[in-house]
Design an enzyme around this catalytic site. Sequence first.
Site, mmCIF file in Angstrom:
data_model
loop_
_atom_site.group_PDB
_atom_site.id
_atom_site.type_symbol
_atom_site.label_atom_id
_atom_site.label_comp_id
_atom_site.label_asym_id
_atom_site.label_seq_id
_atom_site.Cartn_x
_atom_site.Cartn_y
_atom_site.Cartn_z
ATOM 1 N N ASP B 20 0.860 -1.177 0.000
ATOM 2 C CA ASP B 20 0.000 0.000 0.000
ATOM 3 C C ASP B 20 0.900 1.230 0.000
ATOM 4 O O ASP B 20 1.698 1.424 0.913
ATOM 5 C CB ASP B 20 -0.871 -0.047 1.271
ATOM 6 N N ASP B 114 -2.850 2.483 -6.098
ATOM 7 C CA ASP B 114 -1.833 2.517 -5.049
ATOM 8 C C ASP B 114 -1.809 1.303 -4.132
ATOM 9 O O ASP B 114 -1.081 1.291 -3.155
ATOM 10 C CB ASP B 114 -1.970 3.799 -4.215
ATOM 11 N N GLU B 115 -2.590 0.268 -4.407
ATOM 12 C CA GLU B 115 -2.432 -0.939 -3.604
ATOM 13 C C GLU B 115 -2.594 -2.189 -4.450
ATOM 14 O O GLU B 115 -3.267 -2.159 -5.478
ATOM 15 C CB GLU B 115 -3.388 -1.055 -2.409
#
Lengths: 373, 367
Positions: B20, B114-115
């Site tokens: 993350d 973003d993860e």
Amino acid sequence: MQLIIERGALLRTLGHIHSVVERRNTIPILSNVLIEARDGQLHLTATDLDLAIVESVPCNVMQAGSTTASAHTLFDIVRKLADGTDVELTYKSDEGGRMTLAAGRSRFQLQCLPREDFPVIADAGLPHRFTLAADKLRKLVDKTRFAISTEETRYYLNGIYVHATESGGAPVLRGVATDGHRLARFEVPLPAGASEMPGAIVPRKTVNEVRKLIDETEGEVEISLSDTKIRFAFDDVVLTSKLIDGSFPDYSRVIPVANDKVLEVDPRLFAAAVDRVSTISTDKTRAVKLTIDQDRITLSVTSPDNGSAVEEVAASYRASPMEIGFNAKYLLDITQQIDSDVARFVLADSLAPTLVRDEGDEATLYVLMPMRV
Amino acid sequence: MAEDTSETGPTGARKIIHVDMDAFYASVEQRDDPGLRGKPLAVGGARARGVVAAASYEARRFGVRSAMPSVTAQRKCPDLIFVRPRFDVYRAVSAQIRDIFAEFTALIEPLSLDEAYLDVTGSGFGGGSATRIAEAIRARIRAETGLTASAGVSYNKFLAKMASDQRKPDGLFVIRPAEGADFVAALPIGKFHGIGPATAARMQRLGVETGADLRGLDLEVLQRHFGKIGHYYYWLARGRDDRPVSAERVRKSVSAETTYDTDLFTPEAVRAALAELAAKVWRHCAAAGVAGRTVTLKLRHPDFQQATRSRTLATPVDSLATLIRIAEDLAGAEPAGPKGIRLLGVGLSSLVSASDPAPPPQLPLPL
């Protein structure tokens, strides 16, 4: 309002009209049926704003009056009452807007909405009027409605186009339906009073409701219409509907006149074979290839996932051999409508519209567009 | 060490990493503009109806959170700096990060820009140690993008996700198979990933405050109260989650929506807005190589009353003009009504790949 009616009579009437009421309604009163008691009759009305059905049934009216209550609830209650019981409906406007339904030892209090709020489709001003025998109207619907389009983007195809025209020099009343892939046409001799009628696109839901209601009707159906509305009256029922506001395309352009290859086949044997070979197909649209040769058709279906199927059907054919593909469902829909023992396909080539006729029936005509296979 | 490509490792457990990025959008902005570093920053629209898409750690100290209305954020942190999002930059960085993941495993399930979940069960890297792989990935991300990432390492997706939150920012946390059940037992129910405020409230009504309480409920009770997902909760409470890391998440819909600065009232304004949204959806479909049969229209009025309407066609929408026409049709003649429209959305679903072999074409009647 106070009346007594036999459960069976009430159930039959509600059964006729409650399917008009949509299960999900954003306007509450459209979930209701209008209940009116007067002159020894109960009049029930259901509407979806595009279509209204009024059915009348004799009953014992103690006090005239009217109200509205949930159509589906009422239908479900009456359905569950014991056969042969008398149903008493009572509504007093000062009793908090509820109608009492009493039958045997059951009592229901039903929430009502004011009858003044119940929308009425005005059916005054329907200048064109004629009558058509119920069996002819049934046939007109049966022979054409399978081809009605369900594609909402071409809304003007979402009904049967009924209009007055000429066929072989004789005036006829004609019904046409098409979904852009196939077309069905049926005609009857023009009834008196219909010659000036405007062409009317009768919506699918109306077609289906009318067909259901006239299933057992033996007499005449009185049809009245204007540019925007149509009314069917028969027995104790009056059905009024809006017409689809659009122009039906000039369908005569797609009816081939120069096709010359005649293929004749037993519609039932042919349909059974089409149904069998299409089993192998996993596509949503099941394409069947017809290889037509001297007096026989070879039906074949190939599925990339599943395998293949071939079946030969005897036929009468003398023109040059050809191959053509069709949607299996369309072939089945049409051949199921053919009552005689001969389905006559009149073909041009593998990419052109094909004419299909019932040998015993000059009144019906079908056009089917091939698939590229 | 021999490469182990089976589903589970030698101990029978999977090795899952959840990576993350820390305050991703905000960190990218601070990386690219040194003047923003160390300052409370919000990425998103500063306008009346803007929403915070991401907040820097400096801003979070003031209580600024993502998805918070910009007005609220500004009130909580008067010095808050708003930056307009640059999604193409974020997408480029995201692609860079995914390239790094791909060096360690093929089983990557991106959740957003973003993860992502990584299944490294079969990875021979670092002697097969998921912890070493996670550290290596974090180091590579920092070296190549100048950004920090947090990672959670565990034996299933749920715990990996929970773990990545434990040492944020720039941290690593491992939950070993022997620790999973205890970790879950101590977790407050509202902190469970996938249990939102509504479900948490229902859990609390059943007397469930923590994972340990959840474990006390029978499978049958959970299924009665929560339906199918009750089964998932039952096993979660025991530290188990068998959902696979699926590398291919199939896209189900393409949509675009906009909240307008001032409410739309006239049919002309709505039509213009719909055309713009439809064009955006159409561009995204073209880029993704998909076509759709179901058109969905979403309307939100200023009082937040919302409506969605959809129409499904027999064949995929064939042109932008058709898409616009159907969207307008769904909007109706008086889409704004007396209240006006605050938000409009247009979506396409029932997607098919544009490159799928088309079924043998039905020819149309030349009507």
